[in-house]
Scaffold this active site. Structure first.
Site, PDB file in Angstrom:
ATOM      1  N   ASP A 233     -14.513  32.057 -70.291  1.00 48.32           N
ATOM      2  CA  ASP A 233     -13.249  31.649 -70.129  1.00 48.32           C
ATOM      3  C   ASP A 233     -13.507  29.641 -69.715  1.00 48.32           C
ATOM      4  OD1 ASP A 233     -10.399  30.979 -69.145  1.00 48.32           O
ATOM      5  OD2 ASP A 233     -10.805  32.290 -66.898  1.00 48.32           O
ATOM      6  N   TRP A 234     -12.624  29.113 -70.092  1.00 46.70           N
ATOM      7  CA  TRP A 234     -12.970  27.049 -70.376  1.00 46.70           C
ATOM      8  C   TRP A 234     -13.453  26.897 -68.817  1.00 46.70           C
ATOM      9  CZ3 TRP A 234     -11.472  30.296 -73.725  1.00 46.70           C
ATOM     10  CH2 TRP A 234     -11.353  29.519 -74.799  1.00 46.70           C
TER      11      TRP A 234
END
Length: 793
Positions: A233-234
């Site tokens: 995930d970012w």
């Protein structure tokens, strides 16, 4: 030549530096490439119910503008369709849009479990039931990937809250993991092989997901046979070197060369080998090759996608109440639409999934187009924060002169979003007061609900109809009018339980946890599994949904087919005078309590059928041994406790004898300590002794040790009282206040600011890893060391 062979061949031609660079993104949305070898940069960007491609300033919170794209109903809505074919079709539309925009991977779908109705991102998830979530996700993934575009199954794993999501440790027993939180991922992987799986921010039993080798390698790859790439995930990377050995392949977004240098140093020191790096990078190369081979022209139009979005919205709406057949509305009647949402719909959630819609319908305009005689009143302000007595008075006047009133109400944007969780199940007081006032002057009132998650319904007995649209996407206005007027017969069924009040939810005493961890003391008892077992009365049960016609079940038969497997058939007849669609839900459950505590019933199959008036159809299901099994932690496998099991479809039940393996005896000593789970109470409570017996380990600390030094995983909130913390907060104040001018995202902005780990500061693009380490040093009182690191960058 298959993709793995091609990828291995290309690896052999790369330099070490080129390999390392492929493990991190080039910028916010694109991968690195190796142009000299024909490997191009590829874009991965947000979904999951539409494409959010940003061509200008980039962010992962839906703050900056994106290209126009079709906004389909969110997962909380589309799950209620129980229609695999429709989700596949929606996936095809998403894949075609990605092709038109040169996007290689769309980030979604999300299959995290709806543990609590308060989770701010519940609108983006399908269900409280892993079977539903897995089946719907697999259908959507297969649809997208049929168009040569990849998907990213997320957020792996146990990301069931937004509060402190980037650092929280989800403390959950392995049985609950295996039976509740992992099966949706397992189903989607085995039935659809998504090109990527996205690891979550949170920790699972103390281990960050990006470095959780048990999750990413042992379970995902070795047990389930996942063939694709794991992407962070970012901003979720906690330890780049451990990522390589744990099974996390690609860090997103690109944040400079700090981690690249770290990897090269780790290789030179022998902490990881080049062979281990190759095993990691080959998955990135495979993905790039798939994207490049999949590129094709798309002839679909935004108008066609809009029509598909309308079909999904129509199939997903749930008719909760229809007293006296107040619906469908007759065009001859004088109707009033009241509530700002009739003209300015709440059609999607806030955060990274926020789509810039290509079109946007509203119910009022669509009603006028359909030839209805419709009066209108606002009833409340757009943000719904305060009761406006003048607007309510105007609404009462309009309602008093109408034959039927439709009130459009629900949750405004500011009430639920990525980044924070709700604190109650209550609707805005302005909406509740409006409903109360209108029903005082007109008994023929229908409420249309626009929201992403269950709310308390104090007005349920005062209105004659309730139509739940959830967040119905850009075509929700047209779909709602077609449903209200009977042009389309409602066929949605709830994919989650609606409790009467928040205190009834089994996670109530434990959600969202403390500063360091959240304890899943309810174990496997989430959603209907708990409400059924504890005998808790709910507002609307899982699977509930009315129609403008009636259906009857006949002839439920169970035919054994080998050991612990069977074929189930049931006939459904449309006994009403309208054509309609109906979803058959198939449950299994052990008839009598054994050694192992079990839910009363669990969903094992569903099928949606269309029936003309008087028509009958027979639906068939094949059940295998897993449908009667539980996960035995002592045995490390799925096991079966012998005895009689009940199979239920509609109001019909049959029994089947299932052969056991006797391995429940391994759990006897543990089960003797778990009376709280054998007969769960309301509200649910499990003491420390019982929870430790379930976990098999001591309960970890719920808060951070105040004497422990700060590290990269600490948040700005943790260091807010230090000199450097105060300095950062003061320097960011102007930007924060500017962002918070939009009240719909104010709470999300605060949460992201104070709950982001310090290592996440790199994602802002202005700091290197050395500077972040300097901040940590200064927070720990090492001012000189910190300043030196800040200067060196």
């Amino acid at each position: 030549m298959d993709y793995m062979t091609r990828a291995r061949k290309l690896l052999g031609e790369m330099t070490l530096e080129e390999k390392v660079k492929l493990t991190v993104g080039a910028d916010f949305w694109t991968t690195n490439g190796v142009e000299r070898l024909g490997l191009e940069h590829q874009m991965l960007t947000d979904g999951p119910h539409g494409l959010r491609k940003q061509e200008g300033s980039a962010d992962h919170l839906g703050l900056n503008q994106s290209v126009p794209a079709t906004c389909f109903p969110s997962a909380s809505a589309s799950a209620c369709s129980f229609d695999r074919e429709l989700l596949y079709r929606m996936g095809e539309s998403l894949g075609e849009k990605c092709q038109r925009e040169d996007v290689g991977v769309i980030l979604g779908p999300g299959v995290n479990m709806k543990r609590s109705p308060l989770c701010g991102r519940n609108f983006e998830y399908f269900s409280e039931d892993p079977y539903v979530a897995g089946e719907m996700a697999a259908a959507l993934i297969n649809g997208v990937q049929s168009k040569g575009v990849g998907t990213s199954l997320k957020h792996f794993a146990v990301n069931s809250q937004e509060t402190r999501r980037m650092t929280i440790s989800e403390v959950v027993d392995e049985r609950a993991l295996r039976e509740i939180y992992l099966p949706a991922f397992e189903t989607a992987v085995k039935k659809a092989q998504p090109w990527t799986v996205m690891c979550s921010y949170n920790r699972v039993n103390g281990v960050y997901s990006d470095v959780n080798e048990w999750l990413l390698t042992d379970v995902l790859r070795k047990e389930w046979g996942f063939e694709g790439l794991v992407v962070s995930d970012w901003g979720a990377v906690s330890d780049k070197v451990r990522d390589i050995t744990s099974g996390m392949n690609l860090e997103m977004p690109g944040t400079g060369d700090g981690y690249e240098k770290e990897l090269l140093r780790a290789i030179s020191r022998g902490e990881i080998t080049e062979d281990q790096l190759d095993d990691n990078v080959v998955k990135v190369v495979e993905m790039i090759l798939k994207i490049q081979d999949g590129k094709k022209a798309s002839l679909r139009t935004e108008e066609q996608d809009h029509e598909d979005a309308c079909l999904v919205a129509e199939a997903s709406a749930v008719l909760l109440k229809n007293e006296g057949n107040i619906l469908p509305l007759s065009k001859e009647r004088k109707i009033a639409f009241i509530g700002r949402m009739a003209k300015e719909p709440r059609y999607q959630g806030a955060g990274s999934s926020k789509i810039n819609p290509s079109f946007l319908d509203n119910a009022y305009d669509e009603a006028v187009k359909a030839g209805l005689s419709v009066a209108y009143a606002d009833g409340y302000t757009r943000d719904g924060q305060k009761v406006d007595e003048a607007l309510i008075a105007q609404a009462k006047d309009v309602a008093a002169s109408a034959e039927v009133v439709c009130i459009f109400a629900g949750l405004p944007d500011a009430y639920e979003s990525e980044g924070f969780d709700r604190t109650s199940m209550k609707m805005p007081e302005s909406h509740l007061r409006l409903i109360e006032a209108v029903t005082q002057v007109n008994a023929n009132t229908v409420v249309v609900l626009q929201l992403g998650s269950p709310v308390e319904l104090p007005f349920k007995d005062q209105v004659k109809g309730i139509l739940l649209s959830y967040l119905a996407g850009q075509a929700g206005g047209k779909a709602t009018v077609r449903l209200l007027t009977g042009e389309v017969n409602p066929s949605g069924r709830l994919a989650e339980t609606w409790p009467k009040k928040l205190e009834d939810n089994p996670s109530y005493s434990y959600f969202p946890g403390a500063a360091a961890s959240v304890e899943h003391r309810e174990s496997i008892y989430i959603g209907y599994r708990y409400y059924d077992k504890a005998g808790v009365e709910v507002e609307y049960p899982f699977g509930y949904g009315l129609s403008y016609t009636d259906f009857a079940y006949e002839n439920l038969t169970v035919q054994p087919e080998g050991t612990n497997a069977c074929k189930v058939q049931v006939t459904v007849k449309n006994t009403g005078n309208r054509a309609g669609r109906h979803t058959v839900l198939l449950f299994t459950g052990k008839k009598e309590e054994g050694i192992v505590f079990r839910p009363v019933k669990e969903l094992r199959g569903f099928d949606k059928i269309s029936l003309e008036p008087g028509e009958s159809k027979t639906v068939e299901f094949a059940l295998e041994s897993r449908a009667f099994s539980y996960y035995n932690v002592a045995a490390g496998s799925w096991c079966t406790e012998g005895g009689s099991y009940v199979i239920q479809a509609g109001n019909l039940t049959q029994e089947i004898d299932i052969e056991g393996d006797g391995k429940e005896a391994l759990l006897q000593a543990q089960m003797d300590q778990l009376s709280a789970y054998r007969k769960p109470a309301s509200p649910f409570k499990a003491d420390d002794k019982a929870f430790e017996a379930l976990l098999g380990t001591p309960i970890p600390a719920a808060t951070r040790d105040p004497k422990a030094p700060y590290d990269l995983n600490c948040t700005l909130g943790d260091i807010r009282d230090t000199f450097i913390g105060k300095t950062i907060i003061k320097a960011s104040a102007g930007t924060m206040e500017k962002l918070k001018e939009d009240p719909s995202i104010a709470e999300m902005v605060d949460a992201m600011m104070f709950e982001m780990p310090l290592r996440g500061l790199r994602m802002a693009g202005s700091m290197g890893m050395n500077q972040v380490k300097g901040i940590v040093d200064m927070a720990n009182g090492k001012m000189l060391s910190g300043i030196v690191k800040m200067i060196r960058k």
